[in-house]
Design an enzyme around this catalytic site. Sequence first.
Site, PDB file in Angstrom:
ATOM      1  N   CYS A  13     -14.797   5.601  20.119  1.00 35.96           N
ATOM      2  CA  CYS A  13     -13.434   5.987  20.472  1.00 35.96           C
ATOM      3  C   CYS A  13     -12.459   4.875  20.110  1.00 35.96           C
ATOM      4  O   CYS A  13     -12.858   3.795  19.669  1.00 35.96           O
ATOM      5  CB  CYS A  13     -13.321   6.316  21.959  1.00 35.96           C
ATOM      6  SG  CYS A  13     -13.577   4.873  23.005  1.00 35.96           S
ATOM      7  N   CYS A  16     -13.015   1.436  21.629  1.00 32.34           N
ATOM      8  CA  CYS A  16     -14.025   0.597  20.956  1.00 32.34           C
ATOM      9  C   CYS A  16     -13.351  -0.244  19.877  1.00 32.34           C
ATOM     10  O   CYS A  16     -13.613  -1.448  19.753  1.00 32.34           O
ATOM     11  CB  CYS A  16     -15.109   1.464  20.310  1.00 32.34           C
ATOM     12  SG  CYS A  16     -16.030   2.504  21.438  1.00 32.34           S
ATOM     13  N   ASP A 423      15.530   0.960 -12.437  1.00 33.62           N
ATOM     14  CA  ASP A 423      15.723   0.192 -13.654  1.00 33.62           C
ATOM     15  C   ASP A 423      16.076   1.206 -14.752  1.00 33.62           C
ATOM     16  O   ASP A 423      15.674   2.369 -14.668  1.00 33.62           O
ATOM     17  CB  ASP A 423      14.423  -0.551 -14.004  1.00 33.62           C
ATOM     18  CG  ASP A 423      14.510  -1.234 -15.343  1.00 33.62           C
ATOM     19  OD1 ASP A 423      15.475  -1.980 -15.561  1.00 33.62           O
ATOM     20  OD2 ASP A 423      13.615  -1.011 -16.181  1.00 33.62           O
ATOM     21  N   ASP A 632       9.390  -0.836 -14.194  1.00 37.46           N
ATOM     22  CA  ASP A 632       8.180  -0.708 -15.006  1.00 37.46           C
ATOM     23  C   ASP A 632       7.053  -1.608 -14.533  1.00 37.46           C
ATOM     24  O   ASP A 632       5.961  -1.594 -15.084  1.00 37.46           O
ATOM     25  CB  ASP A 632       8.488  -0.960 -16.487  1.00 37.46           C
ATOM     26  CG  ASP A 632       8.986  -2.385 -16.746  1.00 37.46           C
ATOM     27  OD1 ASP A 632       8.869  -3.231 -15.836  1.00 37.46           O
ATOM     28  OD2 ASP A 632       9.482  -2.643 -17.848  1.00 37.46           O
ATOM     29  N   ASP A 636      10.386  -6.253 -13.943  1.00 40.01           N
ATOM     30  CA  ASP A 636      11.089  -5.968 -12.694  1.00 40.01           C
ATOM     31  C   ASP A 636      10.348  -6.522 -11.475  1.00 40.01           C
ATOM     32  O   ASP A 636      10.721  -6.220 -10.339  1.00 40.01           O
ATOM     33  CB  ASP A 636      11.263  -4.447 -12.515  1.00 40.01           C
ATOM     34  CG  ASP A 636      12.142  -3.860 -13.599  1.00 40.01           C
ATOM     35  OD1 ASP A 636      13.224  -4.400 -13.844  1.00 40.01           O
ATOM     36  OD2 ASP A 636      11.729  -2.863 -14.214  1.00 40.01           O
TER      37      ASP A 636
END
Length: 744
Positions: A13, A16, A423, A632, A636
């Site tokens: 669960c 845990c 861009d 790209d 950038d």
Amino acid sequence: MKKTDLNIIGMHCASCATLINRSLSKAEGVSEANVNYANAKARIVFDDTKLSENDLINIVKNKGYDAKLSTGKDFEFAQKNQASELRNLKANLYLGLSLSIPAFIIAMILMPLGIEVPYAELILFLLATPVQFIVGKDIYKSAWVALQNRSANMDTLIALGTSAAYLFSLYSIIFNMELGQYFETSAILITFVILGRYLETKAKSKTNDAIQKLMQLAPKTAIVLRKNGKKFQELTISIDEVKRDDLILIKPGSKIPVDGIIVEGLSSVDESMITGESIPVEKKKGDRVIAGTINKHGSFTFKATQVGENTTLASIIRLIEDAQGRKAPIQRFADVISGYFVPIVIAISLLTFITWYFIIGETASFALITSVAVLVIACPCALGLATPTAIIVGTGKGARNGILIKGADSLEMAHKVKYVIFDKTGTITNGKPIVTDIISFDSKYPGEKILSLASSLEKHSEHPLADAIISKADENKVKLSKVSGFSALTGKGIMGTVDKKKYYFGNKNTVKLKSLSNEIIEQMDVLESNGKTVMLLSDSKKIFGLIAVADTIKTNSTVAVRRLLDMGIDVYMITGDNHKTAKAVAMQAGIKSENVFAEVLPEYKASYVKKLQELNIRPGSKDRNIVMMVGDGINDAPALVQADIGIAMGSGTDVAMESGNIVLMKNDLMDVSRAIKLSRQTMSKIRQNMFWAMFYNVLGIPIAAGVLYFTTGWLLNPVIAGGAMALSSVSVVTNSLLLKNSRI
């Protein structure tokens, strides 16, 4: 600092996961720990001079769980582990059902109807005992581990509740039969818990369908061409034996086993499972092919460039697993609640018993039933599953649509995006200049001749736009002439002699005339206002014509921008180009001219991203606008890093996937809005899951405690509470799975 992943075995669960997370976080040398209950993984960042990976594994083992070091085959390990867990749960479920159903019939149908069952109490004891201690063995084991660690989990609640009902019933049949028995209650509750876990585990396995399908893409064998004397011999070998630079033969209809470059042949390849693009891609010599894609018709031979864990397919699978293993910020809220939840529920259960038995004066049986119902109906599992299951399905859905989301935090944050910056070159535009216009000003120099002369001159040039003009000449099958006396005129253009006549080709500064005619000026203005670069062809006396070249916008750029605007997101464009060209491209794409940042060098793009993050934000405030940068992924990079979410455009074959938080495999700008929409849908599912998990407990616990008893006489049976508890976890996972069917 070193980062490692562990596969955790034995979590039942969310509590845990919280316990293991806390234990790992406290270890000296660990700077960050993240335990994900949904995919049973732990990611740890630690100082490897202070502790080792084995130390981390031992920390987990000391808490009563097991851990294995993550390998390149985590998904196969997880699948085997999940299959083993399902088999164990199924066996326990069948045993539980075979014993608890008869107990239910005897105690809840036959006895209330007055049908006498000889030795009913003894039969119920014999039916309930195996369920309690064989079917419920793992529940007790987990509760004991939690107790040893001075904590409590979901199994603590179940163990306390069912043990109370079982031991009370045992006391009753030995010492005082009038007290009544609840053997069937404890048996049915444990069976319900196992049923819930079985359904939950089965549903959770479906959340990883995306990875499973990607894993199945890679073929098991490959046909390699190995030299045998002077000839090449075809050998079918295991995919694991393929080496870099091997020559691999691909036949029609077969899958491509590794990444590579075609050296011979022609075909079309279905790359839909990698890029999400349904139309097959034409492939020829020199083209790249990707592992897992399907060859359609032709045959070809290619040289292996990336094998094993280095293929694009393997990289994508790692990225998805990585994203699914990370914890979204919203998950921390659920973790905090889960950590305190179980002790609070135990306290409420004890208070319920004390109130009914000692204060109100109800019977011990009545008080026991209400306190057991409180223990059983509380379920932190649903809360623990609310976020990770939705994240797993969301990232998987993105991958199937060619949108690789590299982190849960990115998927969560994308729904809050206020500004998107594109861009220009290669993102909004195709990134490859083409000839758009050829205009003649002299009947003796038609368009074809202008193109022939210009391309003949440009054949000797290194100008960036030369390729566009030469490509246009090739496309039109235009014959080129011999050029002598070629010379480049810096910042202006080029010149050369063709058939004993000197020609000039370039911008207006190249032309020898002192002034241009109004017709030519007007024509140039129109073309330049549309973002085109104009080059004039002339001799020393007259202009014969012009050629316009432009980096045209992608076919769907305008639609992509419009969709973002319709979603309430402001769109900007950033470029190193001049203002005139930039604004012309922006106008074509549907971006406001005031939202254009032009003549910006790559290293300064990040500062413009920061400017938008702080736009209209009060000085000193910790708030900021969420900005998404789309580029790209190479020049950038600084802007992508500065942005809250960086989206890298890429064919998916380059592992410039490192640049952005999200990678668009299809190079399709429409996927920007799809990524944001997917984030919105995923966050909506997380909020729904959390609301229902919280609402369920807030409403269910008081009802189980008996608050409606005084007004309605209604009391929640622990059996019904058990069924509702099991249903809550399953409903959360099922709700997350509905994401698969949503449109983005």
